[in-house]
Enzyme design. Structure first.
Site, short mmCIF file in Angstrom:
data_model
loop_
_atom_site.label_atom_id
_atom_site.label_comp_id
_atom_site.label_asym_id
_atom_site.label_seq_id
_atom_site.Cartn_x
_atom_site.Cartn_y
_atom_site.Cartn_z
CE LYS A 104 -4.41 0.98 -0.04
NZ LYS A 104 -5.50 0.20 -0.66
CG ASN A 218 -14.49 3.95 -8.06
OD1 ASN A 218 -14.98 2.84 -7.87
ND2 ASN A 218 -13.78 4.20 -9.13
P1 NAD Z 1 -13.65 7.83 -3.17
O1 NAD Z 1 -12.71 8.87 -2.73
O2 NAD Z 1 -14.05 7.78 -4.61
O3 NAD Z 1 -15.01 7.94 -2.32
C1 NAD Z 1 -15.02 8.07 -0.93
C2 NAD Z 1 -16.40 8.64 -0.56
O4 NAD Z 1 -16.56 8.62 0.84
C3 NAD Z 1 -16.61 10.10 -1.01
O5 NAD Z 1 -17.91 10.22 -1.55
C4 NAD Z 1 -16.56 10.88 0.32
O6 NAD Z 1 -17.38 12.03 0.28
C5 NAD Z 1 -17.13 9.83 1.26
N1 NAD Z 1 -16.82 10.06 2.65
C6 NAD Z 1 -15.62 10.35 3.22
N2 NAD Z 1 -15.78 10.54 4.55
C7 NAD Z 1 -17.11 10.35 4.80
C8 NAD Z 1 -17.90 10.38 5.97
N3 NAD Z 1 -17.35 10.68 7.15
N4 NAD Z 1 -19.23 10.13 5.84
C9 NAD Z 1 -19.79 9.83 4.67
N5 NAD Z 1 -19.08 9.78 3.52
C10 NAD Z 1 -17.77 10.04 3.60
O7 NAD Z 1 -13.04 6.45 -2.69
P2 NAD Z 1 -13.39 4.98 -3.20
O8 NAD Z 1 -12.40 4.59 -4.22
O9 NAD Z 1 -14.85 4.87 -3.50
O10 NAD Z 1 -13.04 4.16 -1.88
C11 NAD Z 1 -13.95 4.08 -0.79
C12 NAD Z 1 -13.51 2.94 0.12
O11 NAD Z 1 -13.43 1.76 -0.65
C13 NAD Z 1 -12.12 3.13 0.75
O12 NAD Z 1 -12.11 2.53 2.03
C14 NAD Z 1 -11.22 2.35 -0.18
O13 NAD Z 1 -10.02 1.94 0.47
C15 NAD Z 1 -12.14 1.20 -0.52
N6 NAD Z 1 -11.75 0.51 -1.74
C16 NAD Z 1 -11.76 1.16 -2.94
C17 NAD Z 1 -11.37 0.45 -4.07
C18 NAD Z 1 -11.42 1.08 -5.45
O14 NAD Z 1 -11.10 0.37 -6.42
N7 NAD Z 1 -11.87 2.31 -5.61
C19 NAD Z 1 -10.94 -0.87 -3.97
C20 NAD Z 1 -10.97 -1.50 -2.72
C21 NAD Z 1 -11.37 -0.78 -1.61
#
Ligand code: NAD
Length: 418
Positions: A104, A218
């Protein structure tokens, strides 16, 4: 033991070990990250000044293959968080039987404060700083929170400049034009969606589910789109601005276009839903999808959860004490290392396609992803039934079995790329 995110993550390892006869050497190896590199990145800002940012890359364990894991740009990023996320990646790749270890990376930055040119300089500078340990057979980054395909494209290009060769397999989640895989954009959500579809009957979920989603980035947006397309009702969503709900179901297309315009979900309040002062956790629904950040569900709010099933698209959204509260309430948790593994699985497909120089149509990516999610999801469910334990512990048992076998097969002098 100090109360770090990594130490809390390690509780899962100890739990899993009680269900297997594992050599203590295996546990000793998995309790510590093999290598964490910390750098200070210095970039030129648009106004001519210089600014520095802390950055990390952790390669937790590479027994099963090159380390694999995303890079996040976040103002609260820490070394401890990076190591915990790398630990989860180690287990996630093992659960899915991908030929990777776990890694990571992170930069402590609020990327909203940077111009596009500054963001590009920061991304390139990350690759310059860490190119020594990154490589297609060594450590393969990908996007994470607040990083995307554009940033991966810049980093891949920088790596090519440094190495003097075009090596697309060095990083995944790239733009399609630079060797990205079809289907990577919604892979995390799609994997979770296939998993729930496959286990619907076992989980006792109804044909038409009501679903609440915490975090609408996302992962959150894609899961809303996929479930809504099947006729399920998305009854509540939240982002950092707050939450919005509608018991009959929100208009998902409207929500997606609102986010595309850069507006928060609460900007639809009054028109398409009711704004909530609190988050979506206590919403009456069948499926709750945490898709924001770590530790969002804790001892202080877990009791309020009314969903029967939780699909952890976020990494580490539930603390260990909240886990116990939810278990006592009979809530089934589909754990992060399985539920959100669709992302790394399609990253693996991208790496394979880059190396063979042959690119698959979207349908093939989806079919392969569905097959793996169903195979490993079914296996974790079976371990959970056989051992009478939670799906989370079962997923760790399933992964630990594979990790232990690989560590033991390496003998007493485990190889580590350095
Ligand atoms: P992102 O940045 O696209 O979205 C994160 C979202 O969470 C945003 O809409 C933000 O406004 C919201 N957020 C942040 N703090 C918040 C709170 N306190 N209350 C409500 N909403 C809140 O990120 P992502 O890529 O969608 O990732 C989200 C989670 O999924 C993370 O934990 C990430 O590690 C995990 N993840 C993502 C992927 C990927 O391929 N994108 C893969 C595995 C895991």
């Amino acid at each position: 033991m100090t109360d770090s995110l990594l130490n809390r993550a390690l509780v899962r390892l100890d739990e899993a070990a009680t269900y297997l006869e594992v050599d203590p050497d295996v546990l000793e190896k998995l309790k510590f990250p093999r290598e964490t590199t910390k750098m200070r990145l210095m970039i030129r800002m648009d106004d001519g000044s210089r600014k520095s940012f802390l950055a990390w890359r952790c390669r937790y364990d590479d027994t099963r293959g090159p380390t694999k894991g995303g890079i996040r740009f976040h103002p609260q990023a820490t070394e401890d968080e990076t190591e915990a996320l790398a630990f989860w990646m180690t287990f996630k790749c093992a659960v899915m039987n991908l030929p990777f270890g776990g890694g990571k990376g992170a930069v402590r930055v609020d990327s909203h404060d940077l111009s596009k040119a500054e963001l590009e300089r920061l991304s390139r500078s990350y690759m310059q700083a860490f190119s020594r340990i990154i490589g297609p057979d060594r450590d393969i980054p990908a996007p994470d929170v607040y990083t995307n395909a554009m940033i991966m494209g810049w980093m891949a290009d920088e790596y090519n400049h440094i190495s003097g060769e075009i090596i697309p397999a060095v990083i995944t989640g790239k733009p399609i034009a630079l060797g990205g895989s079809l289907g990577r954009d919604d892979a995390t959500a799609r994997g979770g969606y296939y998993l729930v579809r496959h286990l619907t009957r076992e989980l006792g979920l109804p044909k038409r589910m009501s679903i609440a989603i915490q975090g609408f980035g996302n992962a959150g947006q894609h899961i809303a789109r996929l479930f809504a397309a099947d006729g399920h009702a998305i009854v509540a969503v939240s982002d950092t601005s707050g939450a919005i709900c509608s018991p009959g179901g929100l208009d998902v297309e409207q929500l997606l276009s609102t986010k595309q315009q850069g507006l928060p979900v609460t900007s639809l309040a009054g028109r398409d839903g009711i704004e909530r002062r609190d988050d979506v956790l206590d919403i009456d629904c069948d499926l709750l999808v945490p898709a924001a950040m770590e530790d969002m569900i804790h001892a202080g709010n877990a009791a309020a959860i009314r969903a029967t099933v939780v699909l952890e698209l976020a990494n580490g959204p539930i603390t260990p004490d909240a886990d116990l509260i939810l278990r006592d309430k009979g809530v089934v948790i589909l754990p992060d290392i399985l539920a959100n593994a669709g992302g790394v699985t399609v990253s693996y497909f991208e790496w394979v396609q880059n190396r063979q120089g042959l690119y698959w149509p979207l349908g093939e990516v989806h079919d392969r992803l569905r097959a793996i999610m169903e195979r490993e999801g079914g296996a974790v469910w079976q371990v959970s039934r056989d051992t009478g334990t939670s799906c989370r512990t079962a997923a760790y048992v399933h992964a630990l079995r594979r990790l232990a076998e690989a560590i033991e097969a390496h003998g007493t002098q485990p190889f580590f790329t350095s």
